[in-house]
Design a protein around this motif. Structure first.
Motif, mmCIF file in Angstrom:
data_model
loop_
_atom_site.group_PDB
_atom_site.id
_atom_site.type_symbol
_atom_site.label_atom_id
_atom_site.label_comp_id
_atom_site.label_asym_id
_atom_site.label_seq_id
_atom_site.Cartn_x
_atom_site.Cartn_y
_atom_site.Cartn_z
ATOM 1 N N TYR A 142 9.679 -1.337 -0.115
ATOM 2 C CA TYR A 142 8.266 -0.964 -0.248
ATOM 3 C C TYR A 142 7.349 -2.181 -0.122
ATOM 4 O O TYR A 142 6.339 -2.128 0.606
ATOM 5 C CB TYR A 142 8.037 -0.272 -1.590
ATOM 6 N N ASN A 166 7.141 -3.235 3.408
ATOM 7 C CA ASN A 166 6.330 -2.329 4.227
ATOM 8 C C ASN A 166 4.844 -2.590 4.062
ATOM 9 O O ASN A 166 4.082 -2.607 5.033
ATOM 10 C CB ASN A 166 6.639 -0.878 3.862
ATOM 11 N N ILE A 167 4.403 -2.757 2.820
ATOM 12 C CA ILE A 167 2.970 -2.851 2.533
ATOM 13 C C ILE A 167 2.445 -4.268 2.700
ATOM 14 O O ILE A 167 1.222 -4.491 2.702
ATOM 15 C CB ILE A 167 2.689 -2.332 1.107
ATOM 16 N N SER A 177 4.459 -7.341 8.018
ATOM 17 C CA SER A 177 5.558 -6.595 7.400
ATOM 18 C C SER A 177 6.878 -7.029 8.027
ATOM 19 O O SER A 177 7.077 -6.834 9.232
ATOM 20 C CB SER A 177 5.361 -5.088 7.599
ATOM 21 N N SER A 180 8.776 -4.586 10.222
ATOM 22 C CA SER A 180 8.264 -4.177 11.529
ATOM 23 C C SER A 180 9.115 -4.715 12.673
ATOM 24 O O SER A 180 8.794 -4.481 13.835
ATOM 25 C CB SER A 180 6.812 -4.647 11.700
ATOM 26 N N VAL A 207 7.236 1.693 10.541
ATOM 27 C CA VAL A 207 6.425 0.554 10.119
ATOM 28 C C VAL A 207 5.782 -0.124 11.318
ATOM 29 O O VAL A 207 4.594 -0.477 11.283
ATOM 30 C CB VAL A 207 7.284 -0.448 9.319
ATOM 31 N N GLU A 221 2.870 2.007 12.495
ATOM 32 C CA GLU A 221 1.697 1.877 11.630
ATOM 33 C C GLU A 221 0.944 0.585 11.929
ATOM 34 O O GLU A 221 -0.297 0.588 12.052
ATOM 35 C CB GLU A 221 2.125 1.903 10.169
ATOM 36 N N ALA A 237 -1.684 4.258 5.632
ATOM 37 C CA ALA A 237 -0.483 3.410 5.606
ATOM 38 C C ALA A 237 -0.032 3.129 4.179
ATOM 39 O O ALA A 237 1.169 2.958 3.937
ATOM 40 C CB ALA A 237 -0.754 2.103 6.340
ATOM 41 N N THR A 261 3.853 3.971 3.757
ATOM 42 C CA THR A 261 4.794 2.899 3.410
ATOM 43 C C THR A 261 5.607 3.271 2.174
ATOM 44 O O THR A 261 6.805 2.982 2.096
ATOM 45 C CB THR A 261 4.038 1.588 3.144
ATOM 46 N N GLN A 298 8.198 5.947 3.274
ATOM 47 C CA GLN A 298 9.323 5.365 4.004
ATOM 48 C C GLN A 298 10.287 4.642 3.070
ATOM 49 O O GLN A 298 11.505 4.707 3.251
ATOM 50 C CB GLN A 298 8.812 4.403 5.083
#
Length: 331
Positions: free
Chosen positions: A174, A177-178, A187, A190, A262, A265, A299, A303, A306
């Motif tokens: 997490y 992702n963020i 990220s 990504s 990711v 996004e 997002a 995130t 996901q």
């Protein structure tokens, strides 16, 4: 153990990925350069030397400017360290070894920073436990308790021993992702190397626990479909390779799903941010219309989803390899 498995295996694979891909990148760069030169020479033969040379140069500029480069903190630092006024676009262009290292290992650097932040956060929260917790201890206790209830709700009472790994995995995914929503950050999930490293961690952990709980014979018996009669044993040669393919497909699906979502996004936010800048280009001001703002709020939700999906699927994979009597007791 969870931090060692995620940190050493994950970062090890990510550090090795740029080295393994270096020859491929060099080969691709040479092919594109040769193609541009050949195209320029073809233009010179058809329309004269001057026009052909100009067309070839235009092709070079288009190749260099056609790659979308994200302004991140690590890359900006590499541009400052690199001597001269030339802006770097890849690790191959860097002459300074520090700048070259920053460009090549940008994503592992961000992953390492997040590992240190999470480690220090939970170490600080658990260093002086109090009966009446403070804000940090209370936050971490609520988070850990929620993860414990979530995982035991899927696996059962036996799932508590898997909470350290699965909970760490969910939190780590997490925050990766963020992390890209913070200005000048990126990220790590990504890129496919990061998600593949995490998926391999899950695969190794699941297979290790399957062998530990079932034994070697029980593990292969499970892969054969757990035949009970003559028909089942007759189908075992067919079921065994199917189960093996299914086990190998699990980390592949985990890696590609997280990477695709990711990356999509991030690209969506970047594209709309660029459109917002283009809308106010006539003002000659370093600002843009915030077209990307709604997608950043979206997002924040996706995130989290996901990360939950990644952790939930990993939890289910562990539940599937547990012996049947454990499933019955948990039920």
């Amino acid at each position: 153990v969870s931090w060692i498995l995620l940190g050493v295996l994950g970062l090890g694979l990510m550090l090795g990925a740029p080295l393994m891909a270096q020859n491929h990148d060099d080969h691709s760069h040479d092919d594109v350069t040769d193609e541009v030169v050949d195209h320029g020479d073809h233009g010179a033969a058809d329309h004269g030397d001057g026009h052909g040379d100009g067309h070839g140069e235009h092709g070079d500029d288009h190749h260099e400017g056609g790659v979308l480069h994200f302004p991140t903190l690590v890359r900006l630092i590499a541009d400052v360290i690199e001597p001269g006024d030339k802006e770097l676009h890849s690790a191959d262009e860097a002459k300074n070894p520090v700048a070259k290292f920053l460009w090549k290992f940008e994503d592992p650097i961000y992953s390492g920073i997040l590992i240190l932040i999470l480690g220090l956060l939970f170490a600080t929260a658990s260093r002086k436990l109090e009966l009446i917790p403070g804000p940090l201890q209370n936050f971490c206790e609520v988070l850990v308790e929620g993860l414990d209830n979530f995982i035991r709700g899927v696996i059962g009472p036996e799932g508590r021993k898997f909470v350290p790994f699965l909970g760490t995995l969910g939190i780590y995914v997490y925050v990766q992702n963020i992390f890209g929503l913070i200005p000048l950050m990126k990220s790590p999930t990504s890129i496919v190397e990061t998600t593949a490293a995490l998926a391999i961690c899950v695969f190794v952990y699941v297979q290790f626990n399957a062998v530990r709980m079932q034994g070697i014979g029980g593990y292969f018996y499970h892969l054969a479909g757990e035949p009970k009669d003559a028909v089942g044993w007759g189908m075992a040669p067919l079921m065994f390779p199917l189960h093996v393919i299914g086990e190998l497909a699990k980390p592949l699906s985990l890696a590609l799903r997280l990477f695709g979502n990711v990356m999509g996004e991030d690209l969506l936010i970047v594209v709309f941010a660029g459109l917002g800048v283009s809308m106010l280009a006539f003002t000659n001001l370093p600002i843009g219309f915030p077209l990307h703002l709604p997608f950043m709020f979206l997002a924040c939700l996706t995130t989290l989803i996901q990360a939950l999906v990644f952790m939930l699927l990993s939890t289910i994979y562990i539940a599937l390899v547990m012996p049947h009597h454990d499933h019955e007791e948990a039920h």
